[in-house]
Design an enzyme around this catalytic site. Structure first.
Site, PDB file in Angstrom:
ATOM      1  N   ASP A  70      27.401  -6.612  36.908  1.00 43.79           N
ATOM      2  CA  ASP A  70      27.290  -5.192  36.556  1.00 43.79           C
ATOM      3  C   ASP A  70      25.837  -4.731  36.616  1.00 43.79           C
ATOM      4  O   ASP A  70      25.544  -3.638  37.107  1.00 43.79           O
ATOM      5  CB  ASP A  70      27.841  -4.952  35.150  1.00 43.79           C
ATOM      6  CG  ASP A  70      29.346  -5.135  35.083  1.00 43.79           C
ATOM      7  OD1 ASP A  70      29.997  -5.112  36.150  1.00 43.79           O
ATOM      8  OD2 ASP A  70      29.868  -5.320  33.969  1.00 43.79           O
ATOM      9  N   ASP A 126      26.714  -7.570  31.341  1.00 41.56           N
ATOM     10  CA  ASP A 126      28.125  -7.293  31.622  1.00 41.56           C
ATOM     11  C   ASP A 126      28.606  -6.230  30.649  1.00 41.56           C
ATOM     12  O   ASP A 126      28.530  -6.412  29.426  1.00 41.56           O
ATOM     13  CB  ASP A 126      28.946  -8.577  31.479  1.00 41.56           C
ATOM     14  CG  ASP A 126      30.234  -8.536  32.284  1.00 41.56           C
ATOM     15  OD1 ASP A 126      30.261  -7.868  33.320  1.00 41.56           O
ATOM     16  OD2 ASP A 126      31.216  -9.170  31.859  1.00 41.56           O
ATOM     17  N   LYS A 156      31.517  -4.121  28.890  1.00 44.10           N
ATOM     18  CA  LYS A 156      32.922  -4.269  28.537  1.00 44.10           C
ATOM     19  C   LYS A 156      33.362  -3.099  27.666  1.00 44.10           C
ATOM     20  O   LYS A 156      32.583  -2.545  26.897  1.00 44.10           O
ATOM     21  CB  LYS A 156      33.170  -5.587  27.778  1.00 44.10           C
ATOM     22  CG  LYS A 156      32.835  -6.846  28.564  1.00 44.10           C
ATOM     23  CD  LYS A 156      33.753  -7.004  29.779  1.00 44.10           C
ATOM     24  CE  LYS A 156      33.442  -8.291  30.523  1.00 44.10           C
ATOM     25  NZ  LYS A 156      34.253  -8.429  31.765  1.00 44.10           N
TER      26      LYS A 156
END
Length: 343
Positions: A249, A262, A264
């Site tokens: 990401d 990352d 989420k």
């Protein structure tokens, strides 16, 4: 003269006798009344159940108990006494806890042919963005997501299936399908919104954020304030030696530490790293792939998992130290071997 005195004495005697009789009558009257009341009280009182107790015998019993001396006991003496009476105690062995699996072949997380980034500038070159070639890359090389999904433990599979059945019971088959599609769509829109914000310079105008992800963007606002020096956004990483790929990401500085980041989304709060399930393995896999990818002239040791919430409540950033990333890298190698054995 004597006659007068005698008469006076007689009158005094009679008066005294009368007063004495009156006093005696009053006393007798009070005594009889009290005696009558007392008798009535005793006649109305119930008979005590202890009246039939042998008081002498009871007194001896109490005396014998109070004067009896008990020898001091210790856990050792009690155990010795029990062993003498019942035999030796056979203690069952504690069941052995299964040792954590280790990879059959260890591969280094770091690439010593690459240098570490010593300094980063906030307004450096444009972030790298290597596009994943759908047909060419995915046809022969498995992704990190696929490997993790194919190697779930029986316990993870059980809880995942139970959650799916519970959602279907609440929403129905079509409702659950629509729910899953909406989650996927919101996640994609959220990643796009983050991409649009990350490389911005202070003088640039922020793009509009879709209403569906406004809460998520508000949730990560305090995290974004600590991110600088973005090096990669939605960029493919490939580990040629181990044969897997993924899409990171973001790679950027978080509070001065270069991390694979990352993003989420979650409907439930995840304040602890353990709440993120296999996400740390995913980040470790990306770190290892980036460090061995020739498209990146630097390497990373740390990771960051940011869990954002739709209601706008502050996101939970979970920073993975280099030691933690190394531990999760070992577990990732085990999952990778399990996937290779199944394929």
């Amino acid at each position: 003269m004597h006659l007068g005195l005698s008469r006076c004495a007689l009158l005094v005697g009679e008066r005294a006798s009368f007063n004495g009789a009156s006093a005696l009558f009053s006393y007798c009257n009070r005594t009889s009344t009290n005696t009558f009341s007392t008798c009535n009280a005793f006649s109305n009182r119930k008979k005590s159940p202890y009246s039939s107790v042998d008081s002498e015998r009871y007194s001896k019993l109490v005396k014998s108990v109070m004067t009896h001396r008990v020898s001091a006991q210790t856990p050792e003496s009690l155990e010795e006494q029990d062993t003498h009476i019942y035999g030796p105690v056979i203690k069952s062995s504690t069941p052995n806890q299964p040792l954590p699996k280790v990879p059959k072949t260890r591969h280094p997380l770091l690439n010593h042919e690459k240098a570490f980034a010593i300094s980063e500038t906030e307004h450096g070159a444009a972030p790298a963005r290597i596009i994943l070639q759908r047909g060419q890359d995915r046809g022969s090389v498995p992704s990190v997501t696929r490997i993790l999904q194919q190697t779930l433990s029986p316990e993870q599979q059980f809880f995942l299936e139970r959650w799916r059945k519970r959602m279907i019971a609440q929403l129905g088959e079509e409702g659950f399908k629509e729910y899953s599609q909406n989650l996927f769509r919101q996640g994609k829109l959220f990643h796009i919104a983050v991409e649009n914000v990350l490389p911005l310079k202070t003088e640039e105008k922020a793009p509009e954020v879709p209403a569906e992800v406004e809460g998520y963007m508000e949730s990560i606002r305090h995290v974004m304030d600590d991110i600088r020096g973005v090096r990669a956004i939605e960029s493919r990483v490939l580990h040629n030696k181990l044969g897997y790929l993924g899409i990171v990401d973001c790679v950027a500085l978080y509070r001065g530490v270069l991390c694979v980041i990352d993003w989420k989304t979650s409907e439930r709060s995840k304040p602890f790293l353990d709440n993120t399930y296999d996400n740390p393995l995913q980040v470790a896999a990306y770190v290892g792939a980036l460090n061995n990818d020739v498209n990146y002239n630097y390497q990373v040791e740390n990771g960051l998992i940011v869990v954002a919430y739709k209601d706008g409540s502050p996101a939970h950033p979970h920073l993975l130290s280099s030691d933690q990333v190394l531990q999760y890298w070992e577990r990732w190698l085990v999952r990778l071997e399990e996937y290779s054995e199944k394929s």
